[in-house]
Design a protein around this motif. Structure first.
Motif, PDB file in Angstrom:
ATOM      1  N   PRO A   1       0.797  -1.215  -0.078  1.00  0.00           N
ATOM      2  CA  PRO A   1       0.208  -0.092  -0.062  1.00  0.00           C
ATOM      3  C   PRO A   1       0.821   1.165   0.078  1.00  0.00           C
ATOM      4  CG  PRO A   1      -0.162  -1.060   2.208  1.00  0.00           C
ATOM      5  CD  PRO A   1       0.753  -2.134   1.332  1.00  0.00           C
ATOM      6  N   HIS A   2       2.085   1.303   0.655  1.00  0.00           N
ATOM      7  CA  HIS A   2       2.894   2.677   0.736  1.00  0.00           C
ATOM      8  C   HIS A   2       4.195   2.371   0.355  1.00  0.00           C
ATOM      9  CE1 HIS A   2      -0.484   4.671   2.923  1.00  0.00           C
ATOM     10  NE2 HIS A   2      -0.750   3.660   3.736  1.00  0.00           N
ATOM     11  N   VAL A   3       4.584   2.316  -1.019  1.00  0.00           N
ATOM     12  CA  VAL A   3       5.866   2.017  -1.411  1.00  0.00           C
ATOM     13  C   VAL A   3       6.842   3.326  -1.131  1.00  0.00           C
ATOM     14  CG1 VAL A   3       7.174   1.672  -3.517  1.00  0.00           C
ATOM     15  CG2 VAL A   3       5.153   0.654  -3.228  1.00  0.00           C
ATOM     16  N   ILE A   4       6.253   4.627  -1.250  1.00  0.00           N
ATOM     17  CA  ILE A   4       6.968   5.857  -1.076  1.00  0.00           C
ATOM     18  C   ILE A   4       6.575   6.341   0.318  1.00  0.00           C
ATOM     19  CG2 ILE A   4       7.233   8.186  -1.927  1.00  0.00           C
ATOM     20  CD1 ILE A   4       6.649   6.871  -4.678  1.00  0.00           C
ATOM     21  N   ASN A   5       7.461   6.707   1.151  1.00  0.00           N
ATOM     22  CA  ASN A   5       7.216   7.304   2.196  1.00  0.00           C
ATOM     23  C   ASN A   5       6.121   8.747   1.944  1.00  0.00           C
ATOM     24  OD1 ASN A   5       8.523   5.705   3.796  1.00  0.00           O
ATOM     25  ND2 ASN A   5      10.485   6.819   3.833  1.00  0.00           N
ATOM     26  N   GLN A   6       5.250   8.952   2.806  1.00  0.00           N
ATOM     27  CA  GLN A   6       4.378  10.137   2.372  1.00  0.00           C
ATOM     28  C   GLN A   6       4.680  11.328   3.417  1.00  0.00           C
ATOM     29  OE1 GLN A   6       0.487   8.548   2.899  1.00  0.00           O
ATOM     30  NE2 GLN A   6       0.570   7.341   1.168  1.00  0.00           N
ATOM     31  N   ASP A   7       4.495  12.562   2.858  1.00  0.00           N
ATOM     32  CA  ASP A   7       4.843  13.625   3.666  1.00  0.00           C
ATOM     33  C   ASP A   7       3.847  13.893   4.484  1.00  0.00           C
ATOM     34  OD1 ASP A   7       5.717  15.961   4.364  1.00  0.00           O
ATOM     35  OD2 ASP A   7       5.754  17.141   2.666  1.00  0.00           O
ATOM     36  N   PRO A   8       3.912  14.085   5.944  1.00  0.00           N
ATOM     37  CA  PRO A   8       2.772  14.296   6.510  1.00  0.00           C
ATOM     38  C   PRO A   8       1.974  15.493   6.649  1.00  0.00           C
ATOM     39  CG  PRO A   8       4.813  13.674   7.979  1.00  0.00           C
ATOM     40  CD  PRO A   8       5.382  13.788   6.375  1.00  0.00           C
TER      41      PRO A   8
ATOM     42  N   ILE B   1      -0.246  15.216   3.597  1.00  0.00           N
ATOM     43  CA  ILE B   1      -1.434  14.278   4.012  1.00  0.00           C
ATOM     44  C   ILE B   1      -2.400  15.367   4.898  1.00  0.00           C
ATOM     45  CG2 ILE B   1      -2.193  12.559   5.515  1.00  0.00           C
ATOM     46  CD1 ILE B   1       0.287  11.126   4.862  1.00  0.00           C
ATOM     47  N   LYS B   2      -1.959  16.036   5.526  1.00  0.00           N
ATOM     48  CA  LYS B   2      -2.773  16.983   6.423  1.00  0.00           C
ATOM     49  C   LYS B   2      -3.617  17.927   5.689  1.00  0.00           C
ATOM     50  CE  LYS B   2      -2.348  20.300  10.095  1.00  0.00           C
ATOM     51  NZ  LYS B   2      -1.574  21.219  10.990  1.00  0.00           N
ATOM     52  N   TRP B   3      -2.810  18.459   4.510  1.00  0.00           N
ATOM     53  CA  TRP B   3      -3.398  19.333   3.511  1.00  0.00           C
ATOM     54  C   TRP B   3      -4.562  18.696   2.816  1.00  0.00           C
ATOM     55  CZ3 TRP B   3      -3.947  19.487  -1.812  1.00  0.00           C
ATOM     56  CH2 TRP B   3      -4.709  20.484  -2.200  1.00  0.00           C
ATOM     57  N   TYR B   4      -4.302  17.644   2.417  1.00  0.00           N
ATOM     58  CA  TYR B   4      -5.269  16.795   1.788  1.00  0.00           C
ATOM     59  C   TYR B   4      -6.314  16.736   2.559  1.00  0.00           C
ATOM     60  CZ  TYR B   4      -7.625  12.622  -0.250  1.00  0.00           C
ATOM     61  OH  TYR B   4      -8.430  12.028  -0.781  1.00  0.00           O
ATOM     62  N   HIS B   5      -6.432  16.226   3.819  1.00  0.00           N
ATOM     63  CA  HIS B   5      -7.697  15.893   4.648  1.00  0.00           C
ATOM     64  C   HIS B   5      -8.427  17.052   5.053  1.00  0.00           C
ATOM     65  CE1 HIS B   5      -7.050  11.826   5.275  1.00  0.00           C
ATOM     66  NE2 HIS B   5      -5.843  11.941   5.805  1.00  0.00           N
ATOM     67  N   MET B   6      -7.486  18.266   5.079  1.00  0.00           N
ATOM     68  CA  MET B   6      -8.044  19.803   5.332  1.00  0.00           C
ATOM     69  C   MET B   6      -8.778  20.163   3.934  1.00  0.00           C
ATOM     70  SD  MET B   6      -7.342  23.693   4.825  1.00  0.00           S
ATOM     71  CE  MET B   6      -5.885  23.188   3.673  1.00  0.00           C
ATOM     72  N   HIS B   7      -8.505  19.953   2.745  1.00  0.00           N
ATOM     73  CA  HIS B   7      -9.188  20.304   1.712  1.00  0.00           C
ATOM     74  C   HIS B   7     -10.316  19.244   1.265  1.00  0.00           C
ATOM     75  CE1 HIS B   7      -9.118  21.928  -2.319  1.00  0.00           C
ATOM     76  NE2 HIS B   7      -9.387  20.649  -2.844  1.00  0.00           N
ATOM     77  N   GLN B   8     -10.162  18.169   1.768  1.00  0.00           N
ATOM     78  CA  GLN B   8     -11.189  17.138   1.419  1.00  0.00           C
ATOM     79  C   GLN B   8     -12.527  17.664   2.743  1.00  0.00           C
ATOM     80  OE1 GLN B   8     -12.196  15.240  -0.423  1.00  0.00           O
ATOM     81  NE2 GLN B   8     -10.333  14.967  -1.652  1.00  0.00           N
ATOM     82  N   ASN B   9     -12.239  18.195   3.759  1.00  0.00           N
ATOM     83  CA  ASN B   9     -13.326  18.492   4.632  1.00  0.00           C
ATOM     84  C   ASN B   9     -13.410  19.957   4.924  1.00  0.00           C
ATOM     85  OD1 ASN B   9     -13.616  15.869   5.444  1.00  0.00           O
ATOM     86  ND2 ASN B   9     -11.648  15.764   6.570  1.00  0.00           N
ATOM     87  N   ARG B  10     -13.274  20.683   3.832  1.00  0.00           N
ATOM     88  CA  ARG B  10     -13.353  22.333   4.132  1.00  0.00           C
ATOM     89  C   ARG B  10     -14.496  22.492   4.531  1.00  0.00           C
ATOM     90  NH1 ARG B  10     -10.198  25.751  -0.167  1.00  0.00           N
ATOM     91  NH2 ARG B  10      -8.630  24.706   0.644  1.00  0.00           N
TER      92      ARG B  10
END
Length: 76
Positions: free
Chosen positions: A7-14, A17-26
């Motif tokens: 599921p996670h080949v590349i390390n994800q930038d926290p 991820i925080k910006w993505y969740h903020m954008h999805q729940n704006r």
């Protein structure tokens, strides 16, 4: 073959991820403030009003059809 690396080949930038969740729940965290009210008023009333006024002011003033080289585009 390619694929099936887990599921996670590349390390994800926290931060991303925080910006993505903020954008999805704006919509959950939106608040009407004087700033958001002014911006909304500008985009809902002022911009269409100016475009409508410009269209009305230049109605039938310019003709692009049936003109030859050197002819003016103004009708009056």
């Amino acid at each position: 073959m390619a694929g099936d690396h887990g599921p996670h080949v590349i390390n994800q930038d926290p931060a991303l991820i925080k910006w993505y969740h903020m954008h999805q729940n704006r919509y959950k965290y939106f608040r009407w403030t004087p700033r958001t009210a002014k911006i909304t008023f500008a985009y809902v009333v002022v911009v269409p009003g100016l475009l409508g006024w410009l269209a009305y002011a230049t109605k039938d003033k310019y003709t692009m059809r049936g003109r030859r080289r050197g002819d003016t585009l103004l009708n009056y």
